[in-house]
Design a protein around this motif. Structure first.
Motif, PDB file in Angstrom:
ATOM      1  N   THR A  37      70.814  29.992  25.031  1.00 55.53           N
ATOM      2  CA  THR A  37      72.130  29.398  24.779  1.00 55.53           C
ATOM      3  C   THR A  37      72.100  27.951  25.250  1.00 55.53           C
ATOM      4  O   THR A  37      71.077  27.467  25.718  1.00 55.53           O
ATOM      5  N   GLN A  38      73.238  27.296  25.152  1.00 55.58           N
ATOM      6  CA  GLN A  38      73.303  25.899  25.616  1.00 55.58           C
ATOM      7  C   GLN A  38      72.895  25.792  27.071  1.00 55.58           C
ATOM      8  O   GLN A  38      72.280  24.822  27.476  1.00 55.58           O
ATOM      9  N   GLY A  39      73.278  26.785  27.869  1.00 55.72           N
ATOM     10  CA  GLY A  39      73.096  26.641  29.307  1.00 55.72           C
ATOM     11  C   GLY A  39      72.128  27.621  29.926  1.00 55.72           C
ATOM     12  O   GLY A  39      71.820  27.515  31.113  1.00 55.72           O
ATOM     13  N   ALA A  40      71.691  28.598  29.162  1.00 53.27           N
ATOM     14  CA  ALA A  40      70.919  29.655  29.806  1.00 53.27           C
ATOM     15  C   ALA A  40      69.876  30.250  28.874  1.00 53.27           C
ATOM     16  O   ALA A  40      69.981  30.160  27.651  1.00 53.27           O
ATOM     17  N   ILE A  41      68.874  30.817  29.517  1.00 52.91           N
ATOM     18  CA  ILE A  41      67.866  31.588  28.797  1.00 52.91           C
ATOM     19  C   ILE A  41      67.830  32.941  29.468  1.00 52.91           C
ATOM     20  O   ILE A  41      67.750  33.022  30.700  1.00 52.91           O
ATOM     21  N   ALA A  68      59.486  26.589  32.485  1.00 50.78           N
ATOM     22  CA  ALA A  68      58.689  25.417  32.102  1.00 50.78           C
ATOM     23  C   ALA A  68      59.173  24.812  30.785  1.00 50.78           C
ATOM     24  O   ALA A  68      58.976  23.627  30.528  1.00 50.78           O
ATOM     25  N   VAL A  69      59.824  25.610  29.930  1.00 53.27           N
ATOM     26  CA  VAL A  69      60.309  25.055  28.654  1.00 53.27           C
ATOM     27  C   VAL A  69      61.837  25.084  28.560  1.00 53.27           C
ATOM     28  O   VAL A  69      62.406  24.898  27.494  1.00 53.27           O
ATOM     29  N   ALA A  70      62.497  25.307  29.703  1.00 52.36           N
ATOM     30  CA  ALA A  70      63.941  25.573  29.673  1.00 52.36           C
ATOM     31  C   ALA A  70      64.788  24.333  29.445  1.00 52.36           C
ATOM     32  O   ALA A  70      65.966  24.446  29.101  1.00 52.36           O
ATOM     33  N   GLU A  71      64.239  23.155  29.641  1.00 46.29           N
ATOM     34  CA  GLU A  71      64.996  21.909  29.467  1.00 46.29           C
ATOM     35  C   GLU A  71      66.335  21.957  30.198  1.00 46.29           C
ATOM     36  O   GLU A  71      67.392  21.648  29.639  1.00 46.29           O
ATOM     37  N   GLY A  72      66.293  22.371  31.440  1.00 48.31           N
ATOM     38  CA  GLY A  72      67.501  22.349  32.277  1.00 48.31           C
ATOM     39  C   GLY A  72      68.357  23.601  32.210  1.00 48.31           C
ATOM     40  O   GLY A  72      69.315  23.742  32.944  1.00 48.31           O
ATOM     41  N   ARG A  73      68.032  24.497  31.287  1.00 47.07           N
ATOM     42  CA  ARG A  73      68.835  25.735  31.229  1.00 47.07           C
ATOM     43  C   ARG A  73      68.495  26.641  32.401  1.00 47.07           C
ATOM     44  O   ARG A  73      67.398  26.592  32.938  1.00 47.07           O
ATOM     45  N   LYS A  74      69.453  27.467  32.747  1.00 48.72           N
ATOM     46  CA  LYS A  74      69.215  28.424  33.815  1.00 48.72           C
ATOM     47  C   LYS A  74      68.483  29.630  33.221  1.00 48.72           C
ATOM     48  O   LYS A  74      68.873  30.132  32.179  1.00 48.72           O
ATOM     49  N   VAL A  75      67.436  30.044  33.875  1.00 47.86           N
ATOM     50  CA  VAL A  75      66.621  31.128  33.321  1.00 47.86           C
ATOM     51  C   VAL A  75      66.881  32.432  34.076  1.00 47.86           C
ATOM     52  O   VAL A  75      66.913  32.453  35.301  1.00 47.86           O
ATOM     53  N   ILE A 167      71.810  27.497  41.200  1.00 52.50           N
ATOM     54  CA  ILE A 167      73.027  28.281  41.435  1.00 52.50           C
ATOM     55  C   ILE A 167      74.164  27.706  40.590  1.00 52.50           C
ATOM     56  O   ILE A 167      74.320  26.490  40.485  1.00 52.50           O
ATOM     57  N   PHE A 168      74.960  28.584  39.982  1.00 51.19           N
ATOM     58  CA  PHE A 168      76.105  28.124  39.189  1.00 51.19           C
ATOM     59  C   PHE A 168      77.210  27.583  40.089  1.00 51.19           C
ATOM     60  O   PHE A 168      77.503  28.176  41.129  1.00 51.19           O
ATOM     61  N   ALA A 169      77.803  26.494  39.659  1.00 50.73           N
ATOM     62  CA  ALA A 169      79.018  26.011  40.319  1.00 50.73           C
ATOM     63  C   ALA A 169      80.192  26.460  39.450  1.00 50.73           C
ATOM     64  O   ALA A 169      80.284  26.064  38.295  1.00 50.73           O
ATOM     65  N   PRO A 170      81.062  27.309  39.971  1.00 50.71           N
ATOM     66  CA  PRO A 170      82.130  27.833  39.105  1.00 50.71           C
ATOM     67  C   PRO A 170      83.116  26.744  38.694  1.00 50.71           C
ATOM     68  O   PRO A 170      83.221  25.714  39.346  1.00 50.71           O
ATOM     69  N   HIS A 171      83.833  26.994  37.601  1.00 54.87           N
ATOM     70  CA  HIS A 171      84.945  26.113  37.226  1.00 54.87           C
ATOM     71  C   HIS A 171      86.053  26.268  38.262  1.00 54.87           C
ATOM     72  O   HIS A 171      86.149  27.293  38.925  1.00 54.87           O
ATOM     73  N   GLN A 172      86.887  25.259  38.344  1.00 55.62           N
ATOM     74  CA  GLN A 172      88.072  25.340  39.199  1.00 55.62           C
ATOM     75  C   GLN A 172      89.276  25.171  38.291  1.00 55.62           C
ATOM     76  O   GLN A 172      89.311  24.237  37.490  1.00 55.62           O
ATOM     77  N   ALA A 173      90.237  26.064  38.420  1.00 54.09           N
ATOM     78  CA  ALA A 173      91.444  25.932  37.613  1.00 54.09           C
ATOM     79  C   ALA A 173      92.621  26.506  38.367  1.00 54.09           C
ATOM     80  O   ALA A 173      92.566  27.660  38.827  1.00 54.09           O
ATOM     81  N   SER A 183      80.921  31.837  28.558  1.00 56.98           N
ATOM     82  CA  SER A 183      80.531  30.434  28.470  1.00 56.98           C
ATOM     83  C   SER A 183      79.014  30.293  28.373  1.00 56.98           C
ATOM     84  O   SER A 183      78.494  29.219  28.121  1.00 56.98           O
ATOM     85  N   MET A 184      78.316  31.390  28.598  1.00 56.82           N
ATOM     86  CA  MET A 184      76.867  31.364  28.482  1.00 56.82           C
ATOM     87  C   MET A 184      76.415  31.602  27.047  1.00 56.82           C
ATOM     88  O   MET A 184      75.243  31.487  26.735  1.00 56.82           O
ATOM     89  N   LEU A 185      77.336  31.987  26.200  1.00 61.22           N
ATOM     90  CA  LEU A 185      76.962  32.397  24.846  1.00 61.22           C
ATOM     91  C   LEU A 185      77.537  31.451  23.813  1.00 61.22           C
ATOM     92  O   LEU A 185      78.601  30.897  24.009  1.00 61.22           O
TER      93      LEU A 185
END
Ligand code: ATP
Ligand code: MG
Length: 356
Positions: A37-41, A68-75, A167-173, A183-185
């Protein structure tokens, strides 16, 4: 690089990972789809119960190769004993599997319902806000993979930030910390997240989020009695579950199924909320018991669980929810907010341990 190319590259790299018993991970039948996904593998390796230690090195190697190929995504490469084990664990094992406390969270409450569309997410968010208003440090975890709605309800957008340590930083609302499995999908992707993947994603979201010290985490479950519900109940010690139902008998019959499942999993039943309990006409303020109101109170008595209160069917709740401006936060003086605060107060009265 496009997501599909990343998945292909990871799959190819997995051919270099040896697995117990011979062969490589890429061709192992227990390897799930690799979801990018945009943010995760994410991928899950489904193994026979008891093989966790033997597969540990293969998992770690797979994790490293994917990173190694995640380009910043969380694995998230995880091991899961097969789905059948999870679903029937309570039938097969004499005792429940070991549950591990989530660091930084004192109490976890699940909000459950037997069927969809009864207002579970709306209740979860407003209940969480009401608990926060009562002085509890509160968070919300949206575990509804197939219809995540917490981002919309709280007006949060995009994926959560990932810290340098992964580690994920949660949203604040509105004073809540919030994170959503959705949001991971990307849209449409949920369908390919099969049981073990969904449950391992849930585990990682719970345990690899910087909750920063919460008194209560409210988990919005998908409707019904599927894998996510069962695995949450088995993975973490839950303070208990709040059941949301509409007054119709039919919904209560469905609610009963969820209640039976929670009982079997030895989850305390913290109480029943009757949502869309009665209709208040916007012009006259007159109240109509359109669904034969009161069914949930009677049912709660019969089921031996607290009745926490009722929420009217009002346009304001729907409109504020759709606009990402939940009523407890944005119209705290109104009758609707008062209804949710009364429910939170009743929950804290009947489950005083939640304050501790
Ligand atoms: N008390 C209420 N008054 C008016 N509208 C409501 C009320 N509670 C919920 N709704 C509306 O009903 C719809 C369904 O609510 P919600 O998404 O919270 O249900 P859910 O049980 O979480 O559904 P799902 O099974 O899809 O997860 C939403 O449009 C919501 O705004
Ligand atoms: Mg929902």
């Amino acid at each position: 690089m496009p997501s599909s190319d990343i998945a292909d590259r990871i799959k190819a790299a997995f051919a270099r990972v040896e697995i117990p018993g011979g062969g490589n991970l890429a061709e192992f039948s227990g390897l799930s789809d690799i979801i990018v996904t945009q943010g995760a593998i994410a991928a899950a390796i489904s193994i026979a119960p008891g093989m966790e230690a033997a597969f540990g090195p293969a998992r770690a190697e797979a994790q490293r190769l994917a990173e190694a190929v995640a380009e910043g995504r969380k694995v998230m490469i995880s091991l899961t004993a097969d789905k059948a084990t999870a679903t029937h664990a309570h039938a097969r094992q004499p005792g429940p599997p070991a549950k591990e406390q989530v660091p930084g969270i004192k109490h976890i409450i699940a909000v459950a319902s037997g069927k969809g569309g009864v207002g579970k997410s709306t209740t979860a968010v407003n209940l969480a806000l009401a608990l926060a208003a009562a002085g509890l440090r509160t968070g919300v975890l949206d575990a509804d993979l197939y219809g995540p709605s917490i981002p919309k309800l709280l007006g949060i957008e995009g994926k959560p930030a990932v810290r340098a340590d992964g580690i994920f930083a949660p949203h604040q609302a509105y004073g809540l910390k919030a994170i959503s499995i959705g949001s991971m999908l990307t849209p449409g992707q949920a369908v390919v997240w099969r049981g073990p993947m969904a449950t391992s994603a849930l585990r990682q979201l719970l345990r690899e989020t910087d909750w920063g010290g919460l008194d209560v985490l409210v988990v919005d479950l998908p409707p019904g009695t599927g894998d996510i519900q069962i695995s949450l109940c088995q993975q973490v010690p839950l303070a208990g579950a709040v059941i949301v139902s509409t007054p119709q008998d039919l919904a209560l019959i469905d609610a009963k199924k969820a209640i039976d499942m929670l009982r079997r999993l030895q989850i305390p039943l913290l109480g029943l909320v009757e949502n869309m309990s009665y209709f208040v006409a916007p012009d006259t303020g007159k109240r109509y018991d359109i669904f034969g109101h009161g069914g949930a109170r009677t049912a709660a008595d019969r089921l031996g669980m607290p009745f926490l209160g009722e929420v009217p069917l009002v346009m304001a709740i729907r409109e504020t929810s759709d606009a990402g401006m939940p009523v407890v936060a944005t119209a705290p003086e109104g009758d609707e907010a008062r209804a949710y605060r009364a429910i939170a107060a009743e929950l804290l009265r009947t489950s005083p341990g939640l304050r501790g």
